[in-house]
Design a protein around this motif. Sequence first.
Motif, PDB file in Angstrom:
ATOM      1  N   GLY A  61       0.921  -1.294   0.153  1.00 22.94           N
ATOM      2  CA  GLY A  61       0.032   0.016  -0.030  1.00 22.94           C
ATOM      3  C   GLY A  61       0.862   1.403  -0.114  1.00 22.94           C
ATOM      4  O   GLY A  61       2.351   1.174   0.043  1.00 22.94           O
ATOM      5  N   GLY A  62       0.504   2.293   0.055  1.00 19.33           N
ATOM      6  CA  GLY A  62       0.792   3.692  -0.131  1.00 19.33           C
ATOM      7  C   GLY A  62       1.690   3.975   0.950  1.00 19.33           C
ATOM      8  O   GLY A  62       2.889   4.516   1.013  1.00 19.33           O
ATOM      9  N   SER A  63       1.380   3.440   2.241  1.00 18.93           N
ATOM     10  CA  SER A  63       2.248   3.926   3.503  1.00 18.93           C
ATOM     11  C   SER A  63       3.653   3.071   3.534  1.00 18.93           C
ATOM     12  O   SER A  63       4.330   3.100   4.262  1.00 18.93           O
ATOM     13  N   ALA A  64       3.538   2.019   2.588  1.00 19.33           N
ATOM     14  CA  ALA A  64       4.790   1.142   2.675  1.00 19.33           C
ATOM     15  C   ALA A  64       6.004   1.906   2.438  1.00 19.33           C
ATOM     16  O   ALA A  64       7.063   1.526   2.720  1.00 19.33           O
ATOM     17  N   PHE A  65       6.046   2.985   1.742  1.00 16.61           N
ATOM     18  CA  PHE A  65       7.078   4.121   1.494  1.00 16.61           C
ATOM     19  C   PHE A  65       7.172   4.913   2.436  1.00 16.61           C
ATOM     20  O   PHE A  65       8.061   5.871   2.348  1.00 16.61           O
ATOM     21  N   LEU A  66       6.504   4.930   3.711  1.00 13.51           N
ATOM     22  CA  LEU A  66       6.553   6.019   4.796  1.00 13.51           C
ATOM     23  C   LEU A  66       8.122   5.901   5.463  1.00 13.51           C
ATOM     24  O   LEU A  66       8.435   4.867   5.714  1.00 13.51           O
ATOM     25  N   PRO A  67       8.797   7.172   5.423  1.00 14.27           N
ATOM     26  CA  PRO A  67      10.182   7.137   5.661  1.00 14.27           C
ATOM     27  C   PRO A  67      10.431   6.562   7.106  1.00 14.27           C
ATOM     28  O   PRO A  67       9.481   7.029   7.898  1.00 14.27           O
ATOM     29  N   GLY A  68      11.169   5.784   7.487  1.00 19.67           N
ATOM     30  CA  GLY A  68      11.453   5.004   8.728  1.00 19.67           C
ATOM     31  C   GLY A  68      10.515   4.082   9.224  1.00 19.67           C
ATOM     32  O   GLY A  68      10.723   3.514  10.322  1.00 19.67           O
ATOM     33  N   LEU A  69       9.561   3.736   8.568  1.00 19.45           N
ATOM     34  CA  LEU A  69       8.349   2.671   8.984  1.00 19.45           C
ATOM     35  C   LEU A  69       9.225   1.335   9.078  1.00 19.45           C
ATOM     36  O   LEU A  69       9.066   0.653   9.972  1.00 19.45           O
ATOM     37  N   ASP A  70      10.063   1.135   7.777  1.00 13.78           N
ATOM     38  CA  ASP A  70      10.716  -0.237   7.759  1.00 13.78           C
ATOM     39  C   ASP A  70      11.372  -0.584   9.152  1.00 13.78           C
ATOM     40  O   ASP A  70      11.397  -1.552   9.913  1.00 13.78           O
ATOM     41  N   THR A  71      12.299   0.670   9.422  1.00 19.54           N
ATOM     42  CA  THR A  71      13.310   0.421  10.334  1.00 19.54           C
ATOM     43  C   THR A  71      12.542   0.216  11.831  1.00 19.54           C
ATOM     44  O   THR A  71      13.042  -0.630  12.607  1.00 19.54           O
ATOM     45  N   PHE A  72      11.347   1.192  11.864  1.00 20.05           N
ATOM     46  CA  PHE A  72      10.843   1.068  13.110  1.00 20.05           C
ATOM     47  C   PHE A  72      10.168  -0.329  13.372  1.00 20.05           C
ATOM     48  O   PHE A  72      10.244  -0.945  14.509  1.00 20.05           O
ATOM     49  N   ALA A  87       4.234  -1.815  -4.686  1.00 17.03           N
ATOM     50  CA  ALA A  87       3.559  -2.112  -3.559  1.00 17.03           C
ATOM     51  C   ALA A  87       2.230  -1.582  -3.467  1.00 17.03           C
ATOM     52  O   ALA A  87       1.151  -1.989  -2.799  1.00 17.03           O
ATOM     53  N   GLN A  88       2.071  -0.322  -3.919  1.00 22.88           N
ATOM     54  CA  GLN A  88       0.656   0.313  -3.932  1.00 22.88           C
ATOM     55  C   GLN A  88      -0.190  -0.352  -4.668  1.00 22.88           C
ATOM     56  O   GLN A  88      -1.532  -0.201  -4.545  1.00 22.88           O
ATOM     57  N   LEU A  89       0.125  -1.107  -5.580  1.00 24.31           N
ATOM     58  CA  LEU A  89      -0.790  -1.896  -6.550  1.00 24.31           C
ATOM     59  C   LEU A  89      -1.077  -3.474  -5.997  1.00 24.31           C
ATOM     60  O   LEU A  89      -2.002  -3.912  -6.480  1.00 24.31           O
ATOM     61  N   ALA A  90      -0.730  -3.680  -4.767  1.00 22.09           N
ATOM     62  CA  ALA A  90      -0.879  -5.057  -4.316  1.00 22.09           C
ATOM     63  C   ALA A  90      -2.515  -5.253  -4.191  1.00 22.09           C
ATOM     64  O   ALA A  90      -2.811  -6.351  -4.369  1.00 22.09           O
ATOM     65  N   VAL A  91      -3.073  -4.406  -3.495  1.00 22.80           N
ATOM     66  CA  VAL A  91      -4.730  -4.676  -3.480  1.00 22.80           C
ATOM     67  C   VAL A  91      -5.368  -4.882  -4.734  1.00 22.80           C
ATOM     68  O   VAL A  91      -6.094  -5.572  -5.038  1.00 22.80           O
ATOM     69  N   SER A  92      -5.008  -4.079  -6.005  1.00 20.14           N
ATOM     70  CA  SER A  92      -5.491  -3.980  -6.939  1.00 20.14           C
ATOM     71  C   SER A  92      -5.332  -5.418  -7.773  1.00 20.14           C
ATOM     72  O   SER A  92      -6.039  -6.020  -8.193  1.00 20.14           O
ATOM     73  N   LEU A  93      -4.218  -5.815  -7.592  1.00 18.89           N
ATOM     74  CA  LEU A  93      -3.541  -7.098  -8.110  1.00 18.89           C
ATOM     75  C   LEU A  93      -4.139  -8.258  -7.377  1.00 18.89           C
ATOM     76  O   LEU A  93      -4.815  -9.237  -8.148  1.00 18.89           O
TER      77      LEU A  93
END
Length: 102
Positions: free
Chosen positions: A49-60, A89-95
Motif C-alpha cells: 500500500g501507499g504507506s509502505a514507503f513511509l520514511p522510517g516505517l521499515d526500520t521502526f 507495492a501500492q498496487l498490491a490490493v488491485s492485483l
Amino acid sequence: SIKSESNDEMIQLAEKGALERLGDEINRSLRYYVKETGQGYFNKIMLSGGSAFLPGLDTFLEKKFNLPVSVFDPFSGIETGGKEVIRSAQLAVSLGLAFRAE
C-alpha cells in the motif's frame, strides 16, 4: 484513586506517536492470529500500500518486532512486458482483487 489512574493511562496513550500506535495494532493482530491458528512463528513482515514507503516505517517495525521488514512487490515473478512498475507495492490490493476475479 481509580479515576486518576485511568486519566494517567489516557494521557500516556495520547502521548504515543502514530508509529507506536501502528506497532501496537500490528502486535494485536499478530497475537490474534497466534490465538486463532496456534502458529506463533513469523519469518518477516512485508509492507504494501501507499504507506509502505513511509520514511522510517521499515526500520521502526524491524526494531519493534525483531523481524526483517521489506516492501512487498506483487509483480515479482510476473511478466510486465519489459515495463518497470513504479511503486508496485501500492498496487498490491488491485492485483489481489484482479486475481480473485479469476
